[in-house]
Each structure stands twice: as C-alpha cells, then as structure tokens.
Enzyme design. Sequence first.
Site, PDB file in Angstrom:
ATOM      1  N   GLU A  33      20.320 -59.098 -19.424  1.00 20.11           N
ATOM      2  CA  GLU A  33      20.989 -60.360 -19.134  1.00 20.11           C
ATOM      3  C   GLU A  33      22.487 -60.052 -19.100  1.00 20.11           C
ATOM      4  O   GLU A  33      23.032 -59.509 -20.059  1.00 20.11           O
ATOM      5  CB  GLU A  33      20.679 -61.373 -20.235  1.00 20.11           C
ATOM      6  CG  GLU A  33      21.264 -62.724 -19.913  1.00 20.11           C
ATOM      7  CD  GLU A  33      20.976 -63.774 -20.983  1.00 20.11           C
ATOM      8  OE1 GLU A  33      20.260 -63.480 -21.947  1.00 20.11           O
ATOM      9  OE2 GLU A  33      21.503 -64.878 -20.826  1.00 20.11           O
ATOM     10  N   ARG A 270      11.515 -53.174 -31.429  1.00 21.95           N
ATOM     11  CA  ARG A 270      12.960 -53.131 -31.209  1.00 21.95           C
ATOM     12  C   ARG A 270      13.568 -52.025 -32.032  1.00 21.95           C
ATOM     13  O   ARG A 270      13.035 -51.667 -33.083  1.00 21.95           O
ATOM     14  CB  ARG A 270      13.592 -54.433 -31.709  1.00 21.95           C
ATOM     15  CG  ARG A 270      13.667 -55.527 -30.719  1.00 21.95           C
ATOM     16  CD  ARG A 270      14.273 -56.746 -31.383  1.00 21.95           C
ATOM     17  NE  ARG A 270      15.674 -56.927 -30.992  1.00 21.95           N
ATOM     18  CZ  ARG A 270      16.057 -57.490 -29.846  1.00 21.95           C
ATOM     19  NH1 ARG A 270      15.170 -57.877 -28.974  1.00 21.95           N
ATOM     20  NH2 ARG A 270      17.331 -57.646 -29.576  1.00 21.95           N
ATOM     21  N   LYS A 280      23.753 -59.067 -28.933  1.00 22.60           N
ATOM     22  CA  LYS A 280      25.004 -59.420 -28.256  1.00 22.60           C
ATOM     23  C   LYS A 280      25.672 -60.614 -28.908  1.00 22.60           C
ATOM     24  O   LYS A 280      26.893 -60.694 -28.959  1.00 22.60           O
ATOM     25  CB  LYS A 280      24.713 -59.724 -26.788  1.00 22.60           C
ATOM     26  CG  LYS A 280      24.660 -58.469 -25.951  1.00 22.60           C
ATOM     27  CD  LYS A 280      24.221 -58.792 -24.545  1.00 22.60           C
ATOM     28  CE  LYS A 280      22.745 -58.988 -24.488  1.00 22.60           C
ATOM     29  NZ  LYS A 280      22.190 -59.142 -23.160  1.00 22.60           N
TER      30      LYS A 280
HETATM   31  P1  ATP Z   1      20.542 -59.306 -27.439  1.00 23.83           P
HETATM   32  O1  ATP Z   1      19.892 -60.017 -28.580  1.00 23.83           O
HETATM   33  O2  ATP Z   1      21.385 -58.167 -27.847  1.00 23.83           O
HETATM   34  O3  ATP Z   1      21.216 -60.236 -26.475  1.00 23.83           O
HETATM   35  P2  ATP Z   1      18.481 -59.263 -25.557  1.00 23.83           P
HETATM   36  O4  ATP Z   1      17.069 -58.837 -25.779  1.00 23.83           O
HETATM   37  O5  ATP Z   1      18.740 -60.705 -25.390  1.00 23.83           O
HETATM   38  O6  ATP Z   1      19.333 -58.628 -26.696  1.00 23.83           O
HETATM   39  P3  ATP Z   1      18.713 -58.540 -22.830  1.00 23.83           P
HETATM   40  O7  ATP Z   1      19.897 -58.151 -22.053  1.00 23.83           O
HETATM   41  O8  ATP Z   1      18.056 -59.830 -22.543  1.00 23.83           O
HETATM   42  O9  ATP Z   1      19.131 -58.502 -24.360  1.00 23.83           O
HETATM   43  O10 ATP Z   1      17.636 -57.389 -22.882  1.00 23.83           O
HETATM   44  C1  ATP Z   1      17.401 -56.391 -21.930  1.00 23.83           C
HETATM   45  C2  ATP Z   1      16.246 -55.571 -22.423  1.00 23.83           C
HETATM   46  O11 ATP Z   1      16.625 -54.828 -23.582  1.00 23.83           O
HETATM   47  C3  ATP Z   1      15.077 -56.422 -22.829  1.00 23.83           C
HETATM   48  O12 ATP Z   1      13.905 -55.845 -22.290  1.00 23.83           O
HETATM   49  C4  ATP Z   1      15.048 -56.351 -24.328  1.00 23.83           C
HETATM   50  O13 ATP Z   1      13.746 -56.433 -24.826  1.00 23.83           O
HETATM   51  C5  ATP Z   1      15.665 -54.988 -24.591  1.00 23.83           C
HETATM   52  N1  ATP Z   1      16.311 -54.890 -25.901  1.00 23.83           N
HETATM   53  C6  ATP Z   1      17.355 -55.599 -26.368  1.00 23.83           C
HETATM   54  N2  ATP Z   1      17.650 -55.243 -27.631  1.00 23.83           N
HETATM   55  C7  ATP Z   1      16.787 -54.268 -27.981  1.00 23.83           C
HETATM   56  C8  ATP Z   1      16.577 -53.475 -29.154  1.00 23.83           C
HETATM   57  N3  ATP Z   1      17.339 -53.615 -30.242  1.00 23.83           N
HETATM   58  N4  ATP Z   1      15.588 -52.554 -29.138  1.00 23.83           N
HETATM   59  C9  ATP Z   1      14.826 -52.394 -28.053  1.00 23.83           C
HETATM   60  N5  ATP Z   1      14.957 -53.097 -26.924  1.00 23.83           N
HETATM   61  C10 ATP Z   1      15.926 -54.028 -26.878  1.00 23.83           C
HETATM   62 MG    MG Z   2      18.567 -62.144 -23.996  1.00 27.48          MG
END
Ligand code: ATP
Ligand code: MG
Length: 564
Positions: A33, A270, A280
């Site tokens: 995202e 994760r 984020k």
């Molecule tokens: P954040 O909480 O940091 O915003 P998010 O999951 O909302 O993380 P996205 O940009 O939506 O962030 O995620 C892109 C991809 O990265 C998704 O497939 C998500 O599952 C993966 N991802 C994000 N954080 C982790 C993590 N700590 N470990 C493994 N995969 C992750």
């Molecule tokens: Mg997200």
Amino acid sequence: MEEREKSNFIWDEIDKDLAEGKYEKVHTRFPPEPNGYLHIGHCKALVTDFGTAEKYDGLCNLRFDDTNPEKEDTEYVDGIKEDIRWLGFDWNGGEYYASDYYQQMYEIAEDFIKRGLAYVDELSPEEIREYRGTLTAPGKNSPWRDRPWEESLDLFRRMKNGEFEEGSHVLRAKIDMASPNMNMRDPIMYRILFEHHHRTGDKWCIYPMYDYAHPLGDAIEGITHSLCSLEFEDHRPLYDWVVENAGFREPHRDKLGYMSIGPRQIEFARLNITRTVLSKRYLRQLIEENKVIGWDDPRMPTLKAMRRRGFTAAAIRDFIDRVGLAKADSEVDYALLEYCVRNDLGASAPRMMAVINPLLIELSNWEEGKFDEITIENHPDHPEFGERKIPFGKYLYIEQEDFMENPPRKFFRLRPDGEVRLKGAYIIKCDEVVKNADGSIEKLICSVDLSSRSGSEGASRKVKGTLHWVSKEHALPIEARIFEPLFNEESEDDDKKDFMARLNPNSLQVKEGFAEPAIKDAQVGDTFQFLRVGYFCKDKDSTAEKPVFNRVVPLKDSFKLPKA
Ligand code: ATP
Ligand code: MG
C-alpha cells in the site's frame, strides 16, 4: 553464504497444486500500500513473493494496493520501487495498481447486486458496528438487507454519481450475519469518499474495500498464489467468496493464456523483530512526534533507512533467508540482523583508522615536525585491496577507552608505565598523565621505542595490546553517529500498546572524532571498518568540512547463531 535447505510449506502447497494440474504457470504478486516506505517486515513478503516466482520460473507482479486515497501518495510509489530494485528484484509480471481495475470492479459489484449478492445499506457507521454482533453473539440483519435489487442498484449508481454524503450509504456483500467468522457478516464492499486519488484524481467518489479489491485484483491479473501475512487468515473465506462469485473459480485461461482456477491465498507468519516496531502506522507516529528525523533516519527499520545507514541488500536477504518461512508468529532477535550485516561487511569493507573519543598523546622523544610514513593494508584478507600510507608524528590521538589510570587486571591497553603497539607503527610507553584543572585528562606523555617499528627488525618485540590511532596534525574531523535500537528490551509487565514508553533515549549518540587523511576520498554510501570501532558508512549529511559517518554495526556482539 552457506547453502540452506530450500523448502517451505508454501512451496509444498504449490508443488501439490502443480501436480494436480490446477495451474500452468506460477504467478505471484507483491501488493504494497503506497502509504509509507517499505520496512524490513515487507522484505519478508517481498522475498517470499518474488522468490517463489523465481523458484518456479514464474511471474511476479508489483501491484500497488491504492484503495485508501486519503493516505496514499506517488512519493511512496517511487520509493517502494526504488527499494525493491535495490534488493535485487524485478517485477517481471508487470506493474499494476488496484485502481487500474476500479471500472471492472464496479461492474462486478453491479453484477453482484443484480444476483442478490450485495445490497446498499443505509445504516450509520455506528449502527453497522452495533448490528455486527461480537465474537460470542451473532449479528443481526440490517433493515435494508432485503430491499429489491433494483433499488440497491439505483442507489449504488447514485453513490457513484456523488449524490450522497460520506458515511450515509455503503455497499455490502450479502453473506451471513450469524457467521462465526466476523469477516463474513455482510462485509462492506464500497464506501463513499470524496477524496482525490493519486492516480484516478476525482473520477471516483466510491472506493472498494481491501477485502473486495484484493481478490479481484489477484483474479484479474491471473495470480495463482496470493501469499500474505497471517492476519489475513480469517479473511480467506471472504477472499474465496469474492473469487468464486466473480466467476474465477471455473477453470479458465487467464489474461496471459494460462489455465487457472483462480487465485489461492496462503498465509505465512509476519516478521517481528525485538527492539523495533514494524508497522507503518507506528513508524509514522515516530516521525510525527519527532522521535526520529524521517523515513530514512538510520535508526528506522525501513529499507530506505537501512540503506542510508550502510546495511547491504545482500545482508538483508541473508537475514530474511535465515529467518525462514513459518506458519506461526515469532519474534526474531534484532542482533541476528546485525550479525548478517557484519558478516557481509567483514569481507567487503576496506579498513581505515578513526578515533571516536579522542585522547591526545604527545611523544616526548619524537622531533617536532618530523613525520614517518606508515604503510597499512586496506584489508587483511584481500591483498588486492592494496595498501595506503598514513603519517605518524609527535602528536597523536588514541581512543579514550584505550587508556585507564587504574585498570583492572587483564586490561591490555594503555596504562601508566604500560606499553602498547600503535597499529602498523611503534611501541609506546605511557610516562606521564597530564590533567586539566577539573581533574580530567588533558594528554598523555609517552616515549617511543624507536627500534620497534612494524616491519623492521625490532618489530619482533611483543606487547599485549595494539591500538588504533591518528596523527593529530593530519587528522580530519568527522562526526560519528552511533546508534542503538530505537526501543529498549520489552519486559513482562510492560504495557504492550504503549510502545513509546520503551523508547531508548540512547538510540543516537553523536561523537566528534578524527579520521586518517585518506577518509577525504570517501563518497557518500562508502563503508569502512574503522579498526576496532565498527563499520561506518558515509552519510548524505556530510559537508566538505566535516564528513558524517553512520555506525552501521559495532564490530562484535554477543549474538551467537543457534546450532543447526
Ligand atoms: P503496515 O502495518 O506496516 O502498514 P501492511 O501489511 O499494512 O503493513 P502493506 O503495504 O499493506 O503493509 O503490505 C504489503 C505486504 O507486506 C502485504 O502482503 C503484507 O502482508 C506484507 N507485510 C507487511 N508487514 C509484514 C511483516 N512484518 N512481515 C511479513 N509480511 C509483512
Ligand atoms: Mg496495509
């Protein structure tokens, strides 16, 4: 890097799918995202998505999940692409945006309405929450749930045309308000948002929800395996509901012509790391509350920050590889990451001498204005890295920590009447400690054993300690930034939510040090091992007068790899 056993539960699943003939070509996607920069947690997803495509000689798409227009920005799109390239991956399946499919998704939504699979709800957001029930109590149906589909269709079109206020209407999937899985209790598919979108501008004022947009994006692109983190496990039934009702579960040729039965979601744990936060939202909070200076503050767990600090892409990939893929959540020791970085830099970073906390030495039996040229190798294991010449004179700096007036036993550095070797040069003896009025040490007066120069016959005389040093008259001032993890260790009785309370006040220490003259040729991004001090990378904040060096990692730590 030693070879590790290359398999994991995801690949086992894919092997089965391929054996059963469900798919012709493995096709994954990485779906960030664009509401911030990538952090090391994303790396795990990235390596999993791109690595899986590589392993099966398949394709991996980069798809920006841009369904929350209020938080997203092109700056992040560009930043994310730069980070992925830096890690060494390429989106061979193409670059896409969830917003590319807004029209198609809208049409599918109309179709769902006509088939009685979706309805426009006019409950307020609070009422929707209330009607949803709880984990232990079923929800109840909205009074609008069974309105004629024609009415829903008309209202949905008017939502799209901007006739209603935000929050007044939503489109919901008609599934089951009593489902034990909360995600299946008539989830929202579309909401009204009068927001400017970084790609579609003001064209849309209704935006699809992630749970509707993501499976459709996957299906439309011909993704076969949609790999994501564990928190989406409970969303999988909804994912499948959308894929199926949109018709993608029928065997079909995807847009590249490969046979498929639609995408399959598989979840993995994760990545969590001790002494850091990986979300984020929290990272943004650190920036907004001025705890760090930005997304690329070298203490941040973002790729942008790690790159600036001097972590290498190879080290980060090695780290992710060592952590491995698991189905259960766990927390990885921050020190493992530093271990991987140290491992990589040890072999590749040229050596250099710099003193971070300077202590002045005056050599009593060395002539004023006389300088020797000392030759030192740039890397002990790489003769091809060459050598350099370093001036040695009457006034030198050593590290404050390398001298103690009243040392304990086994202190092999400098002490009153003690001897040490200065790296590559001579043995010196401390004859006198000169103090300032406040009792602090102004300088040490030492004598040189002129016959002990390294490389000469007298060099065979052995003393226990060898210290790094720089010549005062040639030393170049540097700023050294020494980092510790942003957060202190978590303890049992900590409030998990109040992560700000665990902020480490010592996460950044700034030192005014000196480096040998050769440092003047270093470019921003160059990394050296400052002998006995650590790995240091030249920072973009450097000026012509004063280079700034980030300590990438210290030289040693307590981390031991667990025995395999
Ligand atoms: P954040 O909480 O940091 O915003 P998010 O999951 O909302 O993380 P996205 O940009 O939506 O962030 O995620 C892109 C991809 O990265 C998704 O497939 C998500 O599952 C993966 N991802 C994000 N954080 C982790 C993590 N700590 N470990 C493994 N995969 C992750
Ligand atoms: Mg997200």
